[in-house]
Design an enzyme around this catalytic site. Structure first.
Site, PDB file in Angstrom:
ATOM      1  N   ASP A 196      41.861 -27.697 -87.643  1.00 33.78           N
ATOM      2  CA  ASP A 196      42.728 -26.735 -88.340  1.00 33.78           C
ATOM      3  C   ASP A 196      43.676 -27.483 -89.272  1.00 33.78           C
ATOM      4  O   ASP A 196      43.965 -28.670 -89.064  1.00 33.78           O
ATOM      5  CB  ASP A 196      43.566 -25.945 -87.324  1.00 33.78           C
TER       6      ASP A 196
HETATM    7  N1  URA Z   1      40.996 -26.420 -81.273  1.00 32.02           N
HETATM    8  C1  URA Z   1      41.904 -25.795 -82.053  1.00 32.02           C
HETATM    9  O1  URA Z   1      42.466 -24.779 -81.659  1.00 32.02           O
HETATM   10  N2  URA Z   1      42.141 -26.296 -83.278  1.00 32.02           N
HETATM   11  C2  URA Z   1      41.574 -27.433 -83.747  1.00 32.02           C
HETATM   12  O2  URA Z   1      41.866 -27.859 -84.873  1.00 32.02           O
HETATM   13  C3  URA Z   1      40.634 -28.089 -82.925  1.00 32.02           C
HETATM   14  C4  URA Z   1      40.361 -27.559 -81.679  1.00 32.02           C
END
Ligand code: URA
Length: 242
Positions: A107
């Site tokens: 993310d």
């Molecule tokens: N899980 C999440 O919630 N976000 C990420 O970026 C990676 C794994």
């Protein structure tokens, strides 16, 4: 037989632009090969252990590129910018030209280890659910994590839009608020949704390990480095066996 190629074609294959652009770089004396300026675009070189510079920057010929990056916050793992700059702006242009892609996305606000390559088969091998490459996340939670919450993550929690429960492979409590959580899958926002399912909330998320490969402590956010063949192999190594 050792493969040889004309310098113009080598630079083109390595992402330095069109054949014409590569020819101009060479004729202008902007390219050295194994320590000597070469201004002949048609000069042939063996690809094995080929070291060259372009405008003073050192490169080594690579049929495929494998690298790791410490993804900083506020960068997107996409090629097309939507709301934030992309992680590819942190790489030298020739690598981007070669069509490198990251293996699995983080993310925008997640930091940590991300693998980038132009080897499609390798991407498939590491990201295929069949291979279950475990990933370890350092998770900072908003509220102190209780023993019950920890047990729930290990037993399996139900995500909003999923039928079956989903469990962490391992969870280690580092402090009241910080967990190291190992996951076998990479579902969308999986860590955040699992933490929400135990009535807590992710304040900060960092991926610190893929397979048996750890994010090096001296790799600063935004920095990247080449992966050696041994490090590539660690990505598909079961960490409990390493
Ligand atoms: N899980 C999440 O919630 N976000 C990420 O970026 C990676 C794994």
């Amino acid at each position: 037989m050792i493969k040889k190629l004309a310098l113009e074609r080598i630079l083109h294959k390595q992402g330095f632009g069109t054949r014409k652009m590569c020819r101009i770089l060479i004729v202008n004396g902007q390219v050295t090969v194994n320590g000597m300026v070469c201004d002949d675009p048609d000069a042939n070189f063996s690809l094995e252990d080929l070291h060259y510079t372009v405008n003073g920057e050192a490169w080594q010929y690579q049929a495929n590129s494998y690298l790791m990056m410490h993804k900083p916050a506020h960068y997107e793992c996409t090629h097309k910018t939507q709301f934030h700059p992309t992680i590819y702006t942190l790489l030298p242009q020739p690598l981007v030209e070669r069509g490198v892609q990251c293996i699995g996305r983080l993310d925008e606000d997640t930091t940590g280890l991300i693998i980038i390559t132009d080897d499609g088969q390798f991407i498939h091998k590491i990201s295929s659910p069949k291979h279950h490459v475990p990933k370890v996340y350092a998770v900072t939670c908003k509220h102190a994590v209780s023993a019950d919450q920890l047990s729930a993550l290990l037993a399996g929690v139900k995500l909003l839009d999923q039928e079956e429960t989903i469990a962490a492979l391992a969870v280690t409590q580092i402090s009241d608020y910080v967990l190291h959580m190992t996951l076998a899958e990479g579902k969308y926002h999986q860590v955040k949704r699992m933490i929400a399912a135990i009535s807590n909330r992710v304040e900060a998320l960092k991926r610190i390990q893929i397979g048996a490969l750890h994010l090096p402590e001296d790799l600063a956010p935004g920095a990247w480095c080449w992966l050696s063949p041994a490090q590539c192999a660690l990505l598909s190594t079961d960490p409990s066996q390493s």
